[in-house]
Design an enzyme around this catalytic site. Structure first.
Site, mmCIF file in Angstrom:
data_model
loop_
_atom_site.group_PDB
_atom_site.id
_atom_site.type_symbol
_atom_site.label_atom_id
_atom_site.label_comp_id
_atom_site.label_asym_id
_atom_site.label_seq_id
_atom_site.Cartn_x
_atom_site.Cartn_y
_atom_site.Cartn_z
ATOM 1 N N GLU A 28 0.802 -1.231 0.000
ATOM 2 C CA GLU A 28 0.000 0.000 0.000
ATOM 3 C C GLU A 28 0.835 1.283 0.000
ATOM 4 O O GLU A 28 0.805 2.057 0.979
ATOM 5 C CB GLU A 28 -0.976 -0.009 1.191
ATOM 6 C CG GLU A 28 -1.901 -1.221 1.191
ATOM 7 C CD GLU A 28 -2.879 -1.241 2.356
ATOM 8 O OE1 GLU A 28 -2.701 -0.453 3.310
ATOM 9 O OE2 GLU A 28 -3.824 -2.039 2.319
ATOM 10 N N GLU B 71 -5.196 -8.546 0.564
ATOM 11 C CA GLU B 71 -5.861 -8.211 1.832
ATOM 12 C C GLU B 71 -7.333 -7.953 1.554
ATOM 13 O O GLU B 71 -7.683 -7.352 0.536
ATOM 14 C CB GLU B 71 -5.306 -6.927 2.471
ATOM 15 C CG GLU B 71 -3.970 -7.066 3.123
ATOM 16 C CD GLU B 71 -3.514 -5.771 3.802
ATOM 17 O OE1 GLU B 71 -4.358 -4.954 4.196
ATOM 18 O OE2 GLU B 71 -2.284 -5.590 3.912
HETATM 19 O O1 IFM Z 1 -4.147 -3.209 9.187
HETATM 20 C C1 IFM Z 1 -4.127 -2.665 7.912
HETATM 21 C C2 IFM Z 1 -2.946 -3.186 7.126
HETATM 22 O O2 IFM Z 1 -1.741 -2.963 7.769
HETATM 23 C C3 IFM Z 1 -2.894 -2.537 5.772
HETATM 24 N N1 IFM Z 1 -4.148 -2.623 5.082
HETATM 25 C C4 IFM Z 1 -5.344 -2.278 5.811
HETATM 26 C C5 IFM Z 1 -5.382 -2.981 7.156
HETATM 27 C C6 IFM Z 1 -6.664 -2.592 7.927
HETATM 28 O O3 IFM Z 1 -6.690 -1.222 8.139
#
Ligand code: IFM
Length: 466
Positions: free
Chosen positions: A185, A371
């Protein structure tokens, strides 16, 4: 009233999860969970680990909502065998984790720390012993503080140092780790960390944020050849946080605002990675803040990858907001939709829309959902059970959306739920739980939640996953 709202929220969430089976997906589909080093490891002062920007940021009064830090977190540094057992018992065939750079490179130009490498070597062996394919992320936000002291990601040298780090880790683990993610990210690193200042290192300057985004992307491009040289059969990619966006109305100004927001949220990263350079409309708008890009940088960033990692959480509705920095666009909440405890809209259809858009506009090859997950107000019942049906339904409905998107021709090859464990949720501290496993942060006891049991039954193709 609040009570009526509570009732309605309950009604919306207390749905039956859609009928879905593992056999709806390809036999070689990857089923995983994701975690990251700072959020779970703890062991902050062990194994020769040096300070990270998050250790420092957590000391800043008010930076973390509950005043906490990741110093202990889930104590995964000591409890990793138990945590990997949870992954194995769920029936996962893949596990995504990140390497804490402060454990590996202790100072500028230092040789890799054998203790840090040994920790990850044991961890990787532990995954393989349990049938978990290791998916290694090189950067999930824990930059060593000594690099920040030299300017951090705003400095070009930090991109070169990242390639050295990628070289050290891939040389050591590449015999066993075949799946590599350079960055997690980059939008968050740049914007949360350097424009909004809500993440480490807590800087608030748009020009810095854009320069940081360029150096992060450049470091991705510089790391690719280093990884490939050490691991000829590596599959390498990057994980982006991406959002499907819709204009708040058919008014031209809202449509234009939505395009601008998309320009920074999505295209700013997708375009250069796919050989198009930075989007011209955003460069025009940000002329004074545009990053310094040297000859050759864009070629390095556009080097071919083997997959795209997509982190999906929620869609956004965008309206024109005169004067709002940086692009006169604002997110407006959609009415009457379910939201997680974070306020994030629950939208499984958004996942399909996002994937179709990425494939139509960029044709990136294989996609992995690296994710996806949700946070709710979990409570432990008297019987020790955590009845998190909202999280279960979120998971099931997103998997159903994924199945349908794949049926429509999308090349999604795997899914990683965020997260294996409740953990340190950055500026929210321990107030937001995303785990399929509950962690009691007093005792470090782990308990599989209802959602985790559902995922386990789904992966084992049991009837009760229906
Ligand atoms: O916890 C975070 C992660 O580190 C990165 N993506 C989003 C998740 C939830 O906010």
């Amino acid at each position: 009233s609040f009570q009526a709202h509570q009732k309605m929220t309950k009604k919306i969430h207390a749905t039956v999860p859609p009928a879905i089976a593992r056999s709806d997906f390809a036999r070689d589909f990857l089923w995983g969970c994701s975690t990251s080093s700072y959020q779970i490891e703890g062991g902050a002062a062990e194994g020769g680990r040096v300070e990270s920007i998050w250790d420092r940021f957590c000391e800043r009064p008010g930076a973390i909502r509950d005043g906490s830090s990741g110093a202990v977190a889930c104590d995964h540094y000591h409890r990793w065998p138990e945590d990997l057992d949870i992954g194995r018992d769920l029936g996962l065939n893949a596990y995504r984790f990140s390497v804490a750079r402060p454990r590996i490179i202790k100072g500028p130009g230092a040789r890799p720390n054998p203790q840090g490498l040994a920790f990850y070597s044991r961890l990787v062996d532990g995954m393989l012993e349990r049938g978990l394919e290791p998916w290694l992320t090189l950067y999930h936000w824990d930059l060593p503080q000594y690099l920040q002291d030299q300017g951090g990601w705003n400095e070009r040298a930090t991109a070169y140092a990242f390639a050295d780090f990628a070289d050290a880790v891939s040389a050591h683990l590449g015999d066993r780790v075949k799946h590599w993610i350079t960055h997690n990210e980059p939008w968050c690193t740049a914007i949360h960390g350097h424009f909004e200042g809500v993440h480490a290192p807590g800087i608030q300057d748009f020009r810095t944020a854009l320069q940081v985004s360029h150096h992060v992307l450049l470091s991705h491009g510089l790391a690719l050849p280093a990884i490939r040289a050490n691991v000829p059969d590596a599959q390498v990619g990057i994980a982006l946080s991406l959002h499907p966006l819709t204009a708040a109305s058919g008014k031209p100004e809202d449509i234009a605002a939505c395009a601008r927001h998309d320009g920074l949220r999505n295209r700013w990263f997708l375009d250069p990675l796919h050989g198009r350079g930075y989007p011209a409309d955003i460069l025009d708008l940000c002329a004074a803040d545009a990053p310094v890009v040297l000859p050759g940088d864009l070629d390095a960033i556009a080097a071919p990858t083997d997959f795209l990692g997509v982190n999906y959480y929620f869609p956004e509705i965008i309206e024109h907001a005169p004067g709002a920095a940086p692009l006169e666009a604002r997110v407006v909440p959609r009415e009457g939709v379910p939201r997680t405890a974070f306020g994030w809209e629950v939208s499984p259809e958004g996942l399909g829309a996002l994937i179709r858009r990425i494939e139509a506009d960029y044709d990136p090859g294989p996609i992995y959902i690296t994710e996806n997950g949700s946070t709710w107000e979990d409570t432990v019942g008297d019987d020790g059970e955590i009845d998190d049906r909202e999280r279960r339904d979120y998971l099931a409905s997103h998997l159903a959306a994924l199945r349908d998107t794949i049926a429509g021709g999308s090349r999604v090859k795997g899914y990683f739920a965020w997260s294996l464990l409740d953990n340190f949720e950055w500026a929210e501290g321990y107030l937001r739980r995303f785990g399929l496993t509950h962690v009691d942060f007093e005792t470090q006891q782990r308990r599989l939640k209802g959602s985790g049991k559902w995922y386990r039954a789904f992966l084992k193709q049991e009837e009760d996953a229906q």
